[in-house]
Write an enzyme that holds these catalytic residues in place. Structure first.
Site, PDB file in Angstrom:
ATOM      1  N   HIS A  20       0.839  -1.247   0.011  1.00 40.53           N
ATOM      2  CA  HIS A  20       0.062  -0.126  -0.042  1.00 40.53           C
ATOM      3  C   HIS A  20       0.941   1.312   0.006  1.00 40.53           C
ATOM      4  O   HIS A  20       1.815   1.544   1.090  1.00 40.53           O
ATOM      5  CB  HIS A  20      -0.945  -0.090   1.150  1.00 40.53           C
ATOM      6  CG  HIS A  20      -1.852   1.105   1.153  1.00 40.53           C
ATOM      7  ND1 HIS A  20      -2.462   1.656   2.313  1.00 40.53           N
ATOM      8  CD2 HIS A  20      -2.550   1.717   0.296  1.00 40.53           C
ATOM      9  CE1 HIS A  20      -3.105   2.586   2.038  1.00 40.53           C
ATOM     10  NE2 HIS A  20      -3.461   2.813   0.813  1.00 40.53           N
ATOM     11  N   ASP A  28       7.491   7.255 -20.954  1.00 39.39           N
ATOM     12  CA  ASP A  28       8.000   7.040 -22.243  1.00 39.39           C
ATOM     13  C   ASP A  28       9.187   6.613 -22.111  1.00 39.39           C
ATOM     14  O   ASP A  28      10.017   6.642 -21.346  1.00 39.39           O
ATOM     15  CB  ASP A  28       7.588   8.461 -22.967  1.00 39.39           C
ATOM     16  CG  ASP A  28       8.123   9.776 -22.130  1.00 39.39           C
ATOM     17  OD1 ASP A  28       9.452   9.409 -21.864  1.00 39.39           O
ATOM     18  OD2 ASP A  28       7.593  10.688 -22.317  1.00 39.39           O
ATOM     19  N   HIS A 101       6.631  18.745 -14.027  1.00 40.41           N
ATOM     20  CA  HIS A 101       7.435  17.707 -14.662  1.00 40.41           C
ATOM     21  C   HIS A 101       8.607  17.580 -13.971  1.00 40.41           C
ATOM     22  O   HIS A 101       9.090  16.563 -13.659  1.00 40.41           O
ATOM     23  CB  HIS A 101       7.684  17.920 -16.214  1.00 40.41           C
ATOM     24  CG  HIS A 101       8.344  16.913 -16.855  1.00 40.41           C
ATOM     25  ND1 HIS A 101       7.790  15.612 -17.003  1.00 40.41           N
ATOM     26  CD2 HIS A 101       9.558  16.404 -17.426  1.00 40.41           C
ATOM     27  CE1 HIS A 101       8.555  14.560 -17.695  1.00 40.41           C
ATOM     28  NE2 HIS A 101       9.571  15.274 -17.901  1.00 40.41           N
ATOM     29  N   TYR A 123       6.095  13.520 -22.369  1.00 46.58           N
ATOM     30  CA  TYR A 123       5.140  13.633 -21.167  1.00 46.58           C
ATOM     31  C   TYR A 123       4.344  12.638 -21.266  1.00 46.58           C
ATOM     32  O   TYR A 123       2.973  12.786 -20.672  1.00 46.58           O
ATOM     33  CB  TYR A 123       4.482  15.310 -21.419  1.00 46.58           C
ATOM     34  CG  TYR A 123       5.477  16.177 -21.368  1.00 46.58           C
ATOM     35  CD1 TYR A 123       6.037  16.656 -20.182  1.00 46.58           C
ATOM     36  CD2 TYR A 123       5.656  16.946 -22.436  1.00 46.58           C
ATOM     37  CE1 TYR A 123       7.045  17.557 -20.219  1.00 46.58           C
ATOM     38  CE2 TYR A 123       6.582  18.173 -22.402  1.00 46.58           C
ATOM     39  CZ  TYR A 123       7.220  18.400 -21.296  1.00 46.58           C
ATOM     40  OH  TYR A 123       8.227  19.287 -21.296  1.00 46.58           O
ATOM     41  N   ASN A 125       3.849   9.681 -19.315  1.00 46.34           N
ATOM     42  CA  ASN A 125       4.227   9.171 -18.030  1.00 46.34           C
ATOM     43  C   ASN A 125       3.079   9.222 -16.941  1.00 46.34           C
ATOM     44  O   ASN A 125       2.294  10.168 -16.957  1.00 46.34           O
ATOM     45  CB  ASN A 125       5.441  10.044 -17.657  1.00 46.34           C
ATOM     46  CG  ASN A 125       6.581  10.187 -18.687  1.00 46.34           C
ATOM     47  OD1 ASN A 125       6.926   9.069 -19.063  1.00 46.34           O
ATOM     48  ND2 ASN A 125       6.838  11.620 -18.909  1.00 46.34           N
TER      49      ASN A 125
END
Length: 134
Positions: A20, A28, A101, A123, A125
């Site tokens: 958990h 990418d 990012h 981007y 991801n």
């Protein structure tokens, strides 16, 4: 033999080992992997395997509590984002958290592992935070 669609041994082992709150990134082909973070490299050629197929397969086995996207993913709108939005609408990804990012790359240092796809759209991801089934 397994009944679920995930056949990759390393990825299946990883999903089975998650507790958990553990973080699994699917990225990418250009996402950097910090030193010390396990890399499961599935990339064969540009686009193979693609991000969406990889995410769908992981979701077939992983209980997800929440997910993290970079704000730039929403701004640049890569093709996979439409699929992420559909999965999110169906409740497959749990709560959404956004960060820059740069912060996303810092989060990757805390990931249990990063799965590298052949995706070549910037981007593309996602960080998946493991939930529990009970």
């Amino acid at each position: 033999m397994k009944k679920t669609p995930l056949l990759n041994i390393a990825l299946s082992r990883l999903v089975a080992s998650l507790g958990h709150g553990d973080v699994l990134l699917i990225g990418d082909a250009g996402l950097p992997v910090p030193a010390g973070v396990e890399l499961i490299d599935l990339a064969l050629t540009p686009g193979i395997p693609d991000f969406v197929s990889t995410l769908r397969t992981v979701l077939a086995e992983m209980q997800v509590e929440s997910h993290v996207l970079a704000e730039e993913t929403l701004q640049h709108n890569p093709p996979a984002l439409a699929h992420i939005e559909q999965m999110n609408a169906r409740g497959e990804l749990g709560a959404r958290h956004l960060m820059s990012h740069a912060a996303f790359k810092q989060l990757s240092a805390q990931a249990k592992a990063i799965v590298r796809t052949g995706e070549c759209q910037p981007y593309t991801n996602i960080a998946l935070v493991a939930g529990v089934t009970f």
